[in-house]
Design a protein around this motif. Structure first.
Motif, PDB file in Angstrom:
ATOM      1  N   GLN A 193      48.221  43.783  51.970  1.00 52.63           N
ATOM      2  CA  GLN A 193      47.136  42.851  51.658  1.00 52.63           C
ATOM      3  C   GLN A 193      46.429  43.271  50.370  1.00 52.63           C
ATOM      4  N   ARG A 194      46.153  44.563  50.227  1.00 46.49           N
ATOM      5  CA  ARG A 194      45.472  45.052  49.034  1.00 46.49           C
ATOM      6  C   ARG A 194      46.288  44.762  47.773  1.00 46.49           C
ATOM      7  N   GLU A 195      47.582  45.000  47.848  1.00 49.69           N
ATOM      8  CA  GLU A 195      48.444  44.747  46.695  1.00 49.69           C
ATOM      9  C   GLU A 195      48.434  43.269  46.307  1.00 49.69           C
ATOM     10  N   ARG A 196      48.455  42.386  47.313  1.00 45.67           N
ATOM     11  CA  ARG A 196      48.463  40.946  47.030  1.00 45.67           C
ATOM     12  C   ARG A 196      47.126  40.499  46.435  1.00 45.67           C
ATOM     13  N   LEU A 197      46.018  41.068  46.915  1.00 41.42           N
ATOM     14  CA  LEU A 197      44.712  40.688  46.364  1.00 41.42           C
ATOM     15  C   LEU A 197      44.574  41.176  44.922  1.00 41.42           C
ATOM     16  N   LEU A 198      45.045  42.389  44.646  1.00 42.00           N
ATOM     17  CA  LEU A 198      44.988  42.902  43.278  1.00 42.00           C
ATOM     18  C   LEU A 198      45.868  42.061  42.344  1.00 42.00           C
ATOM     19  N   ASN A 199      47.037  41.687  42.829  1.00 44.52           N
ATOM     20  CA  ASN A 199      47.917  40.840  42.025  1.00 44.52           C
ATOM     21  C   ASN A 199      47.299  39.457  41.798  1.00 44.52           C
ATOM     22  N   ALA A 200      46.596  38.946  42.805  1.00 43.47           N
ATOM     23  CA  ALA A 200      45.916  37.654  42.647  1.00 43.47           C
ATOM     24  C   ALA A 200      44.834  37.760  41.580  1.00 43.47           C
ATOM     25  N   ASN A 201      44.070  38.834  41.606  1.00 41.25           N
ATOM     26  CA  ASN A 201      43.035  39.044  40.581  1.00 41.25           C
ATOM     27  C   ASN A 201      43.641  39.149  39.188  1.00 41.25           C
ATOM     28  N   ARG A 202      44.772  39.854  39.090  1.00 42.57           N
ATOM     29  CA  ARG A 202      45.422  39.994  37.781  1.00 42.57           C
ATOM     30  C   ARG A 202      45.891  38.624  37.272  1.00 42.57           C
ATOM     31  N   GLU A 203      46.460  37.846  38.173  1.00 41.76           N
ATOM     32  CA  GLU A 203      46.928  36.514  37.768  1.00 41.76           C
ATOM     33  C   GLU A 203      45.751  35.618  37.382  1.00 41.76           C
ATOM     34  N   ALA A 204      44.623  35.741  38.106  1.00 40.97           N
ATOM     35  CA  ALA A 204      43.432  34.964  37.768  1.00 40.97           C
ATOM     36  C   ALA A 204      42.899  35.366  36.398  1.00 40.97           C
ATOM     37  N   ALA A 205      42.929  36.675  36.104  1.00 37.44           N
ATOM     38  CA  ALA A 205      42.457  37.153  34.803  1.00 37.44           C
ATOM     39  C   ALA A 205      43.317  36.588  33.682  1.00 37.44           C
ATOM     40  N   ARG A 206      44.632  36.512  33.912  1.00 36.95           N
ATOM     41  CA  ARG A 206      45.532  35.913  32.906  1.00 36.95           C
ATOM     42  C   ARG A 206      45.181  34.434  32.697  1.00 36.95           C
ATOM     43  N   PHE A 207      44.947  33.753  33.801  1.00 36.82           N
ATOM     44  CA  PHE A 207      44.614  32.326  33.737  1.00 36.82           C
ATOM     45  C   PHE A 207      43.333  32.120  32.925  1.00 36.82           C
TER      46      PHE A 207
ATOM     47  N   ASP B   8      44.304  26.193  42.444  1.00 32.35           N
ATOM     48  CA  ASP B   8      45.549  25.430  42.521  1.00 32.35           C
ATOM     49  C   ASP B   8      46.685  26.171  41.815  1.00 32.35           C
ATOM     50  N   ARG B   9      46.373  26.775  40.653  1.00 31.41           N
ATOM     51  CA  ARG B   9      47.396  27.510  39.907  1.00 31.41           C
ATOM     52  C   ARG B   9      47.950  28.668  40.745  1.00 31.41           C
ATOM     53  N   LEU B  10      47.067  29.428  41.373  1.00 32.01           N
ATOM     54  CA  LEU B  10      47.517  30.586  42.135  1.00 32.01           C
ATOM     55  C   LEU B  10      48.253  30.182  43.406  1.00 32.01           C
ATOM     56  N   MET B  11      47.838  29.087  44.045  1.00 31.87           N
ATOM     57  CA  MET B  11      48.565  28.654  45.241  1.00 31.87           C
ATOM     58  C   MET B  11      49.953  28.133  44.867  1.00 31.87           C
ATOM     59  N   GLU B  12      50.074  27.566  43.684  1.00 35.00           N
ATOM     60  CA  GLU B  12      51.397  27.150  43.215  1.00 35.00           C
ATOM     61  C   GLU B  12      52.312  28.358  43.037  1.00 35.00           C
ATOM     62  N   LYS B  13      51.713  29.507  42.698  1.00 35.14           N
ATOM     63  CA  LYS B  13      52.483  30.729  42.483  1.00 35.14           C
ATOM     64  C   LYS B  13      52.720  31.524  43.760  1.00 35.14           C
ATOM     65  N   GLY B  14      52.272  31.008  44.896  1.00 41.82           N
ATOM     66  CA  GLY B  14      52.621  31.634  46.162  1.00 41.82           C
ATOM     67  C   GLY B  14      51.492  32.284  46.944  1.00 41.82           C
ATOM     68  N   TRP B  15      50.267  32.301  46.408  1.00 39.10           N
ATOM     69  CA  TRP B  15      49.161  32.873  47.176  1.00 39.10           C
ATOM     70  C   TRP B  15      48.614  31.842  48.148  1.00 39.10           C
ATOM     71  N   LYS B  16      48.168  32.330  49.281  1.00 42.67           N
ATOM     72  CA  LYS B  16      47.597  31.453  50.293  1.00 42.67           C
ATOM     73  C   LYS B  16      46.097  31.306  50.060  1.00 42.67           C
ATOM     74  N   LEU B  17      45.564  30.192  50.551  1.00 45.94           N
ATOM     75  CA  LEU B  17      44.134  29.932  50.392  1.00 45.94           C
ATOM     76  C   LEU B  17      43.311  31.049  51.027  1.00 45.94           C
ATOM     77  N   ASP B  18      43.728  31.543  52.192  1.00 47.08           N
ATOM     78  CA  ASP B  18      42.995  32.630  52.864  1.00 47.08           C
ATOM     79  C   ASP B  18      42.897  33.864  51.972  1.00 47.08           C
ATOM     80  N   GLU B  19      43.975  34.157  51.239  1.00 47.15           N
ATOM     81  CA  GLU B  19      43.982  35.329  50.356  1.00 47.15           C
ATOM     82  C   GLU B  19      43.018  35.143  49.191  1.00 47.15           C
ATOM     83  N   LEU B  20      42.979  33.936  48.635  1.00 43.46           N
ATOM     84  CA  LEU B  20      42.087  33.680  47.505  1.00 43.46           C
ATOM     85  C   LEU B  20      40.626  33.735  47.933  1.00 43.46           C
ATOM     86  N   VAL B  21      40.353  33.279  49.128  1.00 49.22           N
ATOM     87  CA  VAL B  21      38.987  33.372  49.673  1.00 49.22           C
ATOM     88  C   VAL B  21      38.620  34.830  49.889  1.00 49.22           C
TER      89      VAL B  21
END
Length: 587
Positions: free
Chosen positions: A112-126, A170-183
């Motif tokens: 879970q921690r790895e996925r949240l960190l990766n989500a943050n990195r992808e958000a920073a790129r966006f 929407d961008r991150l969910m298209e890339k495979g993250w779930k809404l619960d993870e983004l929240v």
């Protein structure tokens, strides 16, 4: 600090974490003799004095005296705590930390921690990509107005959140993250409408974005500055499984990259950090929407021996300085206060006066700052005001060293009209009332000179070399006895080695950094060619140590003979003759 981990497990971690390989990732090493040498990463030098011992898995700098095992190297080079360094090395060696072996939920949390960190990195790129598109035009214009260049914008990874309800989500969910993870990551907000239907939207909308990056280079959170006249002016990520605003600072990743910092400058805002950095100021960071915490003070002390507080000149900033000084004092971190004129904040000041003006800023002592703030509370045109100020100031001045105390005494005497003697008497009374067993501030622990080391006599050097030879494992155990060591620390190390401890594990036993440095220096592989040479060196050490003991005893007997009872003289003479015979053999 190693007690939470089994000794055998730590030994395995060290053996699977080759120190030469790990240090080589930071320092260019060349093999000379038994060890590897390079320029020390912990202090500036032109001649290599940094040694890495691959046999004993230790490092030591003969310049600044830094030393220890591979765990301590990671602590020093990456500014990590002991558990953090152990965790990094364990990950690298694919070893499970013992306390996690029975934790069935550990792998789930780790994933879970790895996925949240990766989500943050992808958000920073966006956000960063958006900044240079029409959707980020307003944010880019704001950053330009604040004088930021493209290079510093990229250095900090600044970005823009578009004026859209859910573009990032929407961008991150298209890339495979779930809404619960983004929240859970604090990137997305989920709410129910009045009709009970669920909707979601981006946490950050129409804001200039400041990614918060930790010492490991992970994006852990964000700060967003509004582009409209609405509150909050700055919106920050709330605490998440990967982010705790009490434990980190903004620009921690840059602090880690800057070596040999003499001080860290702590400011209030993201823009202060970015602006000062653009002008060439090193070691700048900011708290994350909170007052300075004890955890942050300890973190900052990893990067530099002292902290400069550079808060805003308004009343809120000045109050925060007083609280910050208290926190730093609790943690034993030496501090100074940057005195910005005209009520300016750091960003405003450096844009007005430039880097030269910043370098000339007075860095005043905590006592000077506290007295300045205290003086503002009293009307010194009245006798009552002078009396109250003198009494209150006495408590502050009594706590400083004698040299600084003398300066403040003169100023206080001029301000109040009381004599130096009267003020000293008041300080003694105040100190007596305040003596509540307050713990004195700890001093910086980084070793920079040989003065911290103990033992310079030739006999002690012989004992240290003897222990180093014994630690090599090539000296017969029966050659040496505990009695050959007079130094208590050497006796303790000898007992540990005799019981089977590895040389790399022994620096962990040191009570402080100076002692750890000494242990490491002693335990380095001796400069000897082969086993026969080591045995010869050990015999030379033993001869010197035992000869010194015999000579001391001979002198004691000589001094006793004149006053000894007659019936004890024959025995003393016999012992003296035996010692004389032994000395002749040793010589």
């Amino acid at each position: 600090m190693a007690s939470r981990y089994p000794a055998a497990w730590l030994d395995e971690l060290r053996s699977r974490s080759d120190i030469v390989q790990i240090v080589s990732g930071y320092v260019a090493l060349n093999k000379k003799g038994r060890n590897y040498w390079g320029l020390c990463p912990f202090h500036g030098e032109k001649t290599a004095s940094f040694s890495v011992d691959g046999e004993h898995q230790l490092y030591y700098c003969f310049g600044c005296k830094a030393g220890g095992d591979v765990i301590h190297f990671m602590m020093d080079i990456e500014r990590l705590s002991f558990p953090e360094a152990v965790e990094q090395l364990a990950d690298r060696a694919h070893m499970t930390i013992p306390e996690m072996e029975k934790d069935e939920d550990y792998e789930r949390r780790r994933t879970q921690r790895e996925r949240l960190l990766n989500a943050n990195r992808e958000a920073a790129r966006f956000y960063h990509e958006t900044l240079f598109t029409p959707a980020g035009e307003a944010s880019l214009a704001y950053l330009r107005r604040r004088g930021l260049s493209d290079s510093v914008i990229r250095k900090f990874g600044l970005g823009a959140s578009p004026d859209s309800w859910s573009a990032m989500s929407d961008r991150l969910m298209e890339k495979g993250w779930k809404l619960d993870e983004l929240v859970l990551a604090g990137l997305t907000v989920r709410k129910k409408n009045d009709d009970g239907k669920e909707r979601y939207f981006d946490m950050f909308r129409n804001r200039a974005m400041f990614p918060i990056i930790n010492t490991h280079g992970n994006v852990i959170a964000f700060g967003g500055r509004t582009l409209e006249k609405r509150e909050p002016k700055y919106l920050n990520t709330s605490d998440t499984p990967v982010f705790n605003k009490r434990q980190g600072v903004y620009a921690a990743n840059l602090l880690r990259q800057q070596r040999h910092l003499e001080r860290v400058i702590l400011v209030e805002g993201y823009m202060d950090v970015v602006s000062l950095t653009q002008f060439g100021v090193e070691g700048v960071c900011a708290t994350l929407g909170t007052a300075l915490t004890n955890e942050q003070a300890r973190l900052l002390h990893r990067f530099a021996p002292q902290v400069y507080l550079g808060y805003d000149g308004d009343s809120a900033g000045q109050h925060a300085i007083l609280r910050g000084l208290d926190i730093l004092e609790q943690e034993g971190v030496p501090a100074r206060v940057l005195d910005f004129p005209d009520g300016l904040d750091p960003d405003e000041f450096i844009r007005r006066d430039g880097i030269e003006g910043f370098r000339k800023l007075p860095a005043i002592s905590p006592a000077t700052y506290r007295l300045r703030r205290l003086k503002e509370q009293y009307d010194l045109s009245t006798q009552d005001g002078k009396l109250a100020y003198a009494r209150a100031a006495s408590g502050i001045i009594a706590a400083v060293d004698p040299v600084e105390r003398e300066i403040h005494l003169k100023d206080l005497s001029l301000a109040t009209g009381f004599t130096r003697e009267t003020l000293l008497e008041q300080m003694n009374l105040t100190a007596a009332r305040q003596s509540t067993g307050k713990t004195p501030a700890r001093q910086p622990s980084r070793i920079r000179s040989a003065a911290a080391e103990t033992g310079t006599s030739e006999d002690l050097k012989a004992q240290e070399l003897l222990l180093s030879l014994f630690a090599s494992g090539q000296i017969p155990k029966e050659m040496i006895d505990e009695k050959d060591f007079e130094d208590d620390e050497l006796k303790s190390l000898y007992r540990e080695l005799l019981a089977g401890a590895s040389p790399a594990s022994l620096p962990d036993l040191a009570p402080d950094e100076a002692t750890r440095s000494r242990y490491t220096r002693i335990l380095l592989s001796p400069a000897a060619g082969d086993t026969d040479q080591m045995i010869t060196m050990a015999n030379d050490c033993l001869n010197r140590i035992r000869r010194t003991k015999l000579e001391k005893r001979f002198e004691e007997i000589s001094g006793m003979l004149d006053t000894a009872p007659p019936d004890t003289v024959p025995a003393l003479l016999k012992e003296a003759q035996e010692i004389s015979d032994k000395l002749k053999k040793l010589k």
